[in-house]
Design a protein around this motif. Sequence first.
Motif, short mmCIF file in Angstrom:
data_model
loop_
_atom_site.label_atom_id
_atom_site.label_comp_id
_atom_site.label_asym_id
_atom_site.label_seq_id
_atom_site.Cartn_x
_atom_site.Cartn_y
_atom_site.Cartn_z
N LYS A 33 -28.05 -4.63 -29.40
CA LYS A 33 -29.29 -4.05 -29.95
C LYS A 33 -30.44 -4.08 -28.95
CE LYS A 33 -28.79 -3.90 -34.89
NZ LYS A 33 -28.64 -2.46 -34.93
N SER A 34 -30.30 -4.81 -27.87
CA SER A 34 -31.40 -4.91 -26.90
C SER A 34 -31.46 -3.65 -26.04
CB SER A 34 -31.25 -6.17 -26.05
OG SER A 34 -30.88 -5.87 -24.73
N THR A 35 -32.68 -3.16 -25.84
CA THR A 35 -32.84 -1.92 -25.06
C THR A 35 -32.37 -2.11 -23.62
OG1 THR A 35 -35.14 -2.55 -24.64
CG2 THR A 35 -34.74 -1.01 -26.45
N CYS A 36 -32.62 -3.28 -23.06
CA CYS A 36 -32.21 -3.52 -21.66
C CYS A 36 -30.69 -3.53 -21.56
CB CYS A 36 -32.77 -4.84 -21.16
SG CYS A 36 -34.52 -5.03 -21.43
N THR A 37 -30.04 -4.12 -22.55
CA THR A 37 -28.57 -4.12 -22.55
C THR A 37 -28.06 -2.69 -22.75
OG1 THR A 37 -28.60 -6.34 -23.52
CG2 THR A 37 -26.51 -5.14 -23.64
N ILE A 72 -31.69 -11.35 -21.04
CA ILE A 72 -30.50 -10.51 -20.93
C ILE A 72 -30.98 -9.14 -20.44
CG2 ILE A 72 -29.06 -11.66 -22.65
CD1 ILE A 72 -30.09 -9.60 -24.72
N PRO A 73 -30.11 -8.33 -19.84
CA PRO A 73 -28.68 -8.51 -19.58
C PRO A 73 -28.40 -9.09 -18.18
CG PRO A 73 -29.29 -6.25 -19.07
CD PRO A 73 -30.56 -6.96 -19.49
N VAL A 74 -27.13 -9.51 -18.04
CA VAL A 74 -26.60 -9.97 -16.75
C VAL A 74 -25.26 -9.26 -16.56
CG1 VAL A 74 -25.92 -11.96 -15.36
CG2 VAL A 74 -27.63 -12.25 -17.17
N PHE A 96 -28.84 -9.61 -12.33
CA PHE A 96 -29.58 -9.34 -13.57
C PHE A 96 -30.67 -8.31 -13.26
CE2 PHE A 96 -33.21 -11.90 -12.29
CZ PHE A 96 -32.66 -12.90 -11.51
N GLU A 97 -31.37 -7.89 -14.29
CA GLU A 97 -32.37 -6.81 -14.31
C GLU A 97 -31.66 -5.48 -14.56
OE1 GLU A 97 -35.42 -8.89 -14.71
OE2 GLU A 97 -35.89 -6.80 -14.29
N SER A 98 -31.92 -4.92 -15.74
CA SER A 98 -31.15 -3.75 -16.18
C SER A 98 -31.24 -2.57 -15.21
CB SER A 98 -31.59 -3.31 -17.59
OG SER A 98 -32.95 -2.94 -17.60
N ARG A 99 -32.43 -2.35 -14.65
CA ARG A 99 -32.56 -1.18 -13.77
C ARG A 99 -31.85 -1.41 -12.44
NH1 ARG A 99 -36.52 -2.37 -16.92
NH2 ARG A 99 -37.45 -0.78 -18.27
N ALA A 100 -31.84 -2.66 -11.96
CA ALA A 100 -31.09 -2.98 -10.74
C ALA A 100 -29.59 -2.79 -10.99
CB ALA A 100 -31.38 -4.42 -10.32
N1 LIG Z 1 -36.87 -6.33 -16.82
C1 LIG Z 1 -35.77 -6.97 -17.52
C2 LIG Z 1 -36.23 -7.33 -18.92
C3 LIG Z 1 -35.27 -8.29 -19.59
C4 LIG Z 1 -35.69 -8.58 -21.02
O1 LIG Z 1 -36.88 -8.70 -21.34
N2 LIG Z 1 -34.68 -8.68 -21.90
C5 LIG Z 1 -34.97 -8.91 -23.29
C6 LIG Z 1 -34.06 -8.04 -24.17
S1 LIG Z 1 -34.38 -6.31 -23.89
C7 LIG Z 1 -34.69 -10.37 -23.63
O2 LIG Z 1 -33.87 -11.02 -23.02
N3 LIG Z 1 -35.42 -10.85 -24.62
C8 LIG Z 1 -35.22 -12.20 -25.11
C9 LIG Z 1 -36.30 -13.13 -24.66
O3 LIG Z 1 -37.29 -12.68 -24.06
O4 LIG Z 1 -36.15 -14.32 -24.92
C10 LIG Z 1 -34.55 -6.03 -17.55
O5 LIG Z 1 -34.75 -4.82 -17.51
O6 LIG Z 1 -33.41 -6.51 -17.55
#
Ligand SMILES: N[C@@H](CCC(=O)N[C@@H](CS)C(=O)NCC(=O)O)C(=O)O
Length: 207
Positions: A10-14, A53-55, A64-68
């Motif tokens: 459900k996470s947008t980054c995932t 997340i994500p990794v 890690f870092e979704s865009r990377a």
């Molecule tokens: N810039 C990072 C952002 C990572 C991020 O904020 N992930 C959120 C989910 S979209 C998360 O882990 N949230 C849980 C928390 O902050 O504890 C990416 O794009 O991966």
Amino acid sequence: MLIKITGHPKSTCTQRVIAILNELGLEFEIEQPEWATQKSPEYLRDKHPFGKIPVLHEDGYQIFESRAIVRYLAAKHKPSLVPADLQKLGVLEQFLSIEYSYFDPPFSAWVFEKIIKPIFGHGQTDPVKLEELTKKVDSVLDVYEKLLVGKDYLTGEYSIADIAHLPCLSYVINNGYDLGDRPNVKRWWTNISEKPAWKKSIASVQK
Ligand SMILES: N[C@@H](CCC(=O)N[C@@H](CS)C(=O)NCC(=O)O)C(=O)O
């Protein structure tokens, strides 16, 4: 070797990572960390030093870092999504930076307020806050309406810049946000959301 993603569907980054994996036709599995585990010393040491997340895990390689992750996977498996021409690459990077700097902050806040907050027990949606965020989303899309004049995709060609926008844009549109009188944004949204890889990515996770 099977790719593993530490993340939550459900996470947008995932979802950004899931979108590129499906675009590339790669098999993967998702390992969902418990909320508390995500801030444990082990998680911070072994997975993500900021407890997020994500990794991506791929045969001993981990980032890690979704865009990377999106940039890495596209460059490795489908270079046409990342142009070799340096001027085209500059335009692509410009749109990826726009997404991160101006688009994502109000959109992900909107998604959190309307969807994630109630689902994960962080409280009820605050209608006043949601209204404020909707105005910010409106302002960003007014700029996109101009950026997309005469174009089917952000850079002119389908690219990872479009893919990076999909999770948040899709969440807001699927949950009551009206694109309004923005024909260029609507055309772009139709073009990117109807890709089979994206339909596969969000099946059953965004409502
Ligand atoms: N810039 C990072 C952002 C990572 C991020 O904020 N992930 C959120 C989910 S979209 C998360 O882990 N949230 C849980 C928390 O902050 O504890 C990416 O794009 O991966």
